[in-house]
Every structure is written in structure tokens, then in C-alpha cells.
Design a protein around this motif. Structure first.
Motif, PDB file in Angstrom:
ATOM      1  N   ALA A 230       0.806  -1.224   0.000  1.00  0.00           N
ATOM      2  CA  ALA A 230       0.000   0.000   0.000  1.00  0.00           C
ATOM      3  C   ALA A 230       0.835   1.268   0.000  1.00  0.00           C
ATOM      4  O   ALA A 230       0.288   2.370  -0.116  1.00  0.00           O
ATOM      5  CB  ALA A 230      -0.937   0.012   1.203  1.00  0.00           C
ATOM      6  N   GLN A 231       2.158   1.141   0.122  1.00  0.00           N
ATOM      7  CA  GLN A 231       2.977   2.348   0.228  1.00  0.00           C
ATOM      8  C   GLN A 231       4.347   2.148  -0.404  1.00  0.00           C
ATOM      9  O   GLN A 231       4.802   1.025  -0.591  1.00  0.00           O
ATOM     10  CB  GLN A 231       3.131   2.736   1.701  1.00  0.00           C
ATOM     11  CG  GLN A 231       3.744   1.643   2.551  1.00  0.00           C
ATOM     12  CD  GLN A 231       3.635   1.910   4.037  1.00  0.00           C
ATOM     13  OE1 GLN A 231       3.159   2.956   4.463  1.00  0.00           O
ATOM     14  NE2 GLN A 231       4.082   0.974   4.844  1.00  0.00           N
ATOM     15  N   SER A 232       4.980   3.258  -0.721  1.00  0.00           N
ATOM     16  CA  SER A 232       6.335   3.208  -1.282  1.00  0.00           C
ATOM     17  C   SER A 232       7.339   2.969  -0.159  1.00  0.00           C
ATOM     18  O   SER A 232       7.019   3.059   1.022  1.00  0.00           O
ATOM     19  CB  SER A 232       6.651   4.514  -2.010  1.00  0.00           C
ATOM     20  OG  SER A 232       6.511   5.617  -1.133  1.00  0.00           O
ATOM     21  N   GLY A 233       8.560   2.644  -0.538  1.00  0.00           N
ATOM     22  CA  GLY A 233       9.616   2.365   0.428  1.00  0.00           C
ATOM     23  C   GLY A 233      10.886   1.999  -0.305  1.00  0.00           C
ATOM     24  O   GLY A 233      11.029   2.259  -1.507  1.00  0.00           O
TER      25      GLY A 233
ATOM     26  N   TYR B 162       2.214  -3.627  -9.002  1.00  0.00           N
ATOM     27  CA  TYR B 162       1.002  -3.985  -8.266  1.00  0.00           C
ATOM     28  C   TYR B 162       0.005  -2.845  -8.423  1.00  0.00           C
ATOM     29  O   TYR B 162       0.314  -1.696  -8.115  1.00  0.00           O
ATOM     30  CB  TYR B 162       1.325  -4.202  -6.792  1.00  0.00           C
ATOM     31  CG  TYR B 162       0.145  -4.580  -5.930  1.00  0.00           C
ATOM     32  CD1 TYR B 162      -0.376  -5.868  -5.945  1.00  0.00           C
ATOM     33  CD2 TYR B 162      -0.447  -3.641  -5.083  1.00  0.00           C
ATOM     34  CE1 TYR B 162      -1.452  -6.216  -5.147  1.00  0.00           C
ATOM     35  CE2 TYR B 162      -1.525  -3.984  -4.279  1.00  0.00           C
ATOM     36  CZ  TYR B 162      -2.020  -5.270  -4.307  1.00  0.00           C
ATOM     37  OH  TYR B 162      -3.090  -5.607  -3.511  1.00  0.00           O
ATOM     38  N   ILE B 163      -1.178  -3.170  -8.932  1.00  0.00           N
ATOM     39  CA  ILE B 163      -2.169  -2.130  -9.235  1.00  0.00           C
ATOM     40  C   ILE B 163      -2.944  -1.743  -7.972  1.00  0.00           C
ATOM     41  O   ILE B 163      -3.632  -2.577  -7.381  1.00  0.00           O
ATOM     42  CB  ILE B 163      -3.155  -2.617 -10.322  1.00  0.00           C
ATOM     43  CG1 ILE B 163      -2.387  -3.043 -11.580  1.00  0.00           C
ATOM     44  CG2 ILE B 163      -4.169  -1.518 -10.657  1.00  0.00           C
ATOM     45  CD1 ILE B 163      -3.254  -3.741 -12.614  1.00  0.00           C
TER      46      ILE B 163
ATOM     47  N   GLN C  78      -7.556  -3.568  -9.780  1.00  0.00           N
ATOM     48  CA  GLN C  78      -7.063  -3.351  -8.420  1.00  0.00           C
ATOM     49  C   GLN C  78      -6.655  -4.658  -7.744  1.00  0.00           C
ATOM     50  O   GLN C  78      -7.307  -5.681  -7.893  1.00  0.00           O
ATOM     51  CB  GLN C  78      -8.159  -2.674  -7.598  1.00  0.00           C
ATOM     52  CG  GLN C  78      -7.751  -2.286  -6.192  1.00  0.00           C
ATOM     53  CD  GLN C  78      -8.861  -1.551  -5.462  1.00  0.00           C
ATOM     54  OE1 GLN C  78      -9.695  -0.908  -6.083  1.00  0.00           O
ATOM     55  NE2 GLN C  78      -8.872  -1.646  -4.160  1.00  0.00           N
ATOM     56  N   ASP C  79      -5.521  -4.600  -7.012  1.00  0.00           N
ATOM     57  CA  ASP C  79      -4.992  -5.727  -6.236  1.00  0.00           C
ATOM     58  C   ASP C  79      -4.434  -6.843  -7.104  1.00  0.00           C
ATOM     59  O   ASP C  79      -4.300  -7.983  -6.635  1.00  0.00           O
ATOM     60  CB  ASP C  79      -6.054  -6.300  -5.287  1.00  0.00           C
ATOM     61  CG  ASP C  79      -6.519  -5.287  -4.253  1.00  0.00           C
ATOM     62  OD1 ASP C  79      -5.739  -4.383  -3.915  1.00  0.00           O
ATOM     63  OD2 ASP C  79      -7.672  -5.393  -3.797  1.00  0.00           O
ATOM     64  N   GLU C  80      -4.087  -6.536  -8.350  1.00  0.00           N
ATOM     65  CA  GLU C  80      -3.481  -7.548  -9.218  1.00  0.00           C
ATOM     66  C   GLU C  80      -2.050  -7.154  -9.576  1.00  0.00           C
ATOM     67  O   GLU C  80      -1.710  -5.973  -9.670  1.00  0.00           O
ATOM     68  CB  GLU C  80      -4.310  -7.741 -10.484  1.00  0.00           C
ATOM     69  CG  GLU C  80      -5.687  -8.341 -10.199  1.00  0.00           C
ATOM     70  CD  GLU C  80      -6.409  -8.786 -11.457  1.00  0.00           C
ATOM     71  OE1 GLU C  80      -6.391  -9.994 -11.750  1.00  0.00           O
ATOM     72  OE2 GLU C  80      -6.974  -7.918 -12.142  1.00  0.00           O
TER      73      GLU C  80
ATOM     74  N   THR D 237      -7.502   3.375 -17.718  1.00  0.00           N
ATOM     75  CA  THR D 237      -8.072   4.437 -16.895  1.00  0.00           C
ATOM     76  C   THR D 237      -6.888   5.090 -16.185  1.00  0.00           C
ATOM     77  O   THR D 237      -5.762   4.591 -16.263  1.00  0.00           O
ATOM     78  CB  THR D 237      -9.050   3.895 -15.826  1.00  0.00           C
ATOM     79  OG1 THR D 237      -8.317   3.113 -14.873  1.00  0.00           O
ATOM     80  CG2 THR D 237     -10.146   3.047 -16.446  1.00  0.00           C
ATOM     81  N   ASP D 238      -7.101   6.180 -15.484  1.00  0.00           N
ATOM     82  CA  ASP D 238      -6.050   6.715 -14.630  1.00  0.00           C
ATOM     83  C   ASP D 238      -5.705   5.641 -13.594  1.00  0.00           C
ATOM     84  O   ASP D 238      -6.601   5.020 -13.009  1.00  0.00           O
ATOM     85  CB  ASP D 238      -6.507   7.986 -13.924  1.00  0.00           C
ATOM     86  CG  ASP D 238      -6.667   9.160 -14.889  1.00  0.00           C
ATOM     87  OD1 ASP D 238      -6.192   9.042 -16.046  1.00  0.00           O
ATOM     88  OD2 ASP D 238      -7.257  10.180 -14.501  1.00  0.00           O
ATOM     89  N   CYS D 239      -4.412   5.416 -13.381  1.00  0.00           N
ATOM     90  CA  CYS D 239      -3.965   4.318 -12.521  1.00  0.00           C
ATOM     91  C   CYS D 239      -2.966   4.776 -11.465  1.00  0.00           C
ATOM     92  O   CYS D 239      -2.172   5.692 -11.703  1.00  0.00           O
ATOM     93  CB  CYS D 239      -3.297   3.217 -13.354  1.00  0.00           C
ATOM     94  SG  CYS D 239      -4.399   2.312 -14.433  1.00  0.00           S
ATOM     95  N   SER D 240      -3.026   4.109 -10.338  1.00  0.00           N
ATOM     96  CA  SER D 240      -2.013   4.247  -9.302  1.00  0.00           C
ATOM     97  C   SER D 240      -1.371   2.873  -9.137  1.00  0.00           C
ATOM     98  O   SER D 240      -2.063   1.895  -8.826  1.00  0.00           O
ATOM     99  CB  SER D 240      -2.642   4.705  -7.985  1.00  0.00           C
ATOM    100  OG  SER D 240      -1.658   4.817  -6.974  1.00  0.00           O
TER     101      SER D 240
END
Length: 218
Positions: free
Chosen positions: A16-19, A45-46, A70-72, A94-97
Motif C-alpha cells: 500500500a505504500q512506497s519504500g 502492483y495495481i 485493483q490488487d493484481e 483508466t487513470d492508474c495508481s
């Protein structure tokens, strides 16, 4: 003073976060995340959005092989030593994170954290089962059934108890590539699904659980 016990590793929190060795990257719609033939140096990881995986033949013909959400994970082939280059391209539809995890970091956490490796292996097994089901679907089912199954998979039917989901706009050309038919046939089936009340267009493509009737019907 006694030290407190270390918190157990949480794979979901890790994703869920960068590191160290991983970075959160934003991609706008239609942007390329990675391209076929590029060095395979990271797993993705989407977190949010939808991504299309496609391959391009030597003759210049493009085929969509998967739509992920999401979550793949994607690009996981890089963790093997015999896949130095990307075998497919990933494009944001779509716009993606997306969380980008460097290959070295991914291998390290897989070896070090059992909870993470369990989650990743479970994902790979599920993905492999779906690929086998896709092959059976392609070989034995009609184009109409293949389209209905693809739409239900895109809506993640059966997950989280959801029965109706609005998907982002997905072109009929992309759906045709995925199920191995023509755009005209997809258009015909989509119109039929809409007349029967299985789908509707409402700021996107709304999938109803009743579409399952097409898949189950002999």
C-alpha cells in the motif's frame, strides 16, 4: 527496559505504500506502463485503475491478452532469470495508481517474508487457473458465451458479494481481441445483452449478475 515485539509483517500494508526499492507511480489513461521488449526489471502492483496487457506479433498484429485491475500484479515474469525482457505491453485504460517493485526487492521480500510469498503464490495459482479456463473457453464455447464470461470476469463477479458493477469504458475492439471474434459480432451480442437487461450503459458499462444466465445456458 525490554524491547517491544516487532509487529508481524503485513503484505497488504507493504503493497500500500512506497519504500526501499518500491515506488508509487501515477499513470494517466492511455499511458504505457511498460512495453514489450523492454528490460524486465520490476513487478507492478495495481492500487487503483485498469490496465490492458497486449502482445504484438512480428507481423504487426496486436492482441489483448488480459485486462487487470485493483490488487493484481503484472510483470511478474521478471522474477525468473529466463525472462530478461517484457513479453507483453501494459497500458493504462483508466487513470492508474501502481506500485513499482524493483526485481531485487521483490525477490528479497519473497525469500524473507512467508506471508508475502503466500499471498503472491496464491495470486499466481489463481491467475494460472484463469488462463487455463480461458483456453477451455476459447476452444469449446461460443463467442457469445466467451463475451459474457469476459464481462463477468472484468466485473469480478462473485467477489465481495457484488452483483452489479460499472466498468470503465472498454472498446469493442479490445473485447473482440480478447475473445477471438470481430467487433461486429461483439456489437451484436452487446446490443442483445442490453435488450435482455443483462447490461446497461450508465456513465460506463453496468454488468448485472443475470448475465451469468448466458454462461450457464446450454
Amino acid at each position: 527496559m525490554a524491547r517491544g515485539k516487532a509487529r508481524p509483517f503485513d503484505p497488504r500494508a507493504y503493497l500500500a505504500q512506497s519504500g526501499l526499492g518500491r515506488a508509487m507511480v501515477q499513470y494517466r489513461k492511455n499511458r504505457t506502463i511498460f512495453a514489450q521488449g523492454q528490460p524486465a526489471d520490476a513487478v507492478f502492483y495495481i492500487q487503483k485503475g485498469r490496465v490492458k496487457l497486449s502482445v504484438l506479433s512480428k507481423q504487426g498484429k496486436e492482441a489483448t491478452i488480459a485486462l487487470l485491475g485493483q490488487d493484481e500484479f503484472m510483470g511478474e515474469g521478471c522474477i525468473t532469470s529466463d525472462q530478461p525482457k517484457r513479453m507483453a505491453s501494459a497500458t493504462a485504460i483508466t487513470d492508474c495508481s501502481v506500485l513499482r517493485i524493483e526485481r531485487k526487492t521483490m525477490l528479497s521480500v519473497l525469500h524473507r517474508e512467508h506471508a508475502f510469498s503466500d499471498l503472491f503464490v496464491a495470486y499466481l495459482v489463481t491467475r494460472n487457473s484463469q488462463i487455463q479456463e480461458d483456453l477451455v473457453d476459447q476452444l469449446f464455447n461460443s463467442a457469445e458465451k466467451r463475451l459474457a464470461r469476459t464481462l463477468l470476469l472484468l466485473a469480478r463477479f462473485g467477489k465481495d458479494g457484488r452483483s452489479e458493477v460499472v466498468l470503465p469504458k472498454i472498446s469493442q475492439e479490445t473485447l473482440a481481441e480478447m475473445i477471438g471474434t470481430t467487433r461486429a459480432r461483439v456489437n451484436f451480442f452487446m446490443n442483445r445483452f442490453r435488450r435482455l437487461g443483462f447490461i446497461q450503459y450508465n456513465g460506463g458499462l453496468e454488468i448485472h449478475s443475470s448475465l451469468l444466465d448466458i454462461v450457464l445456458h446450454d
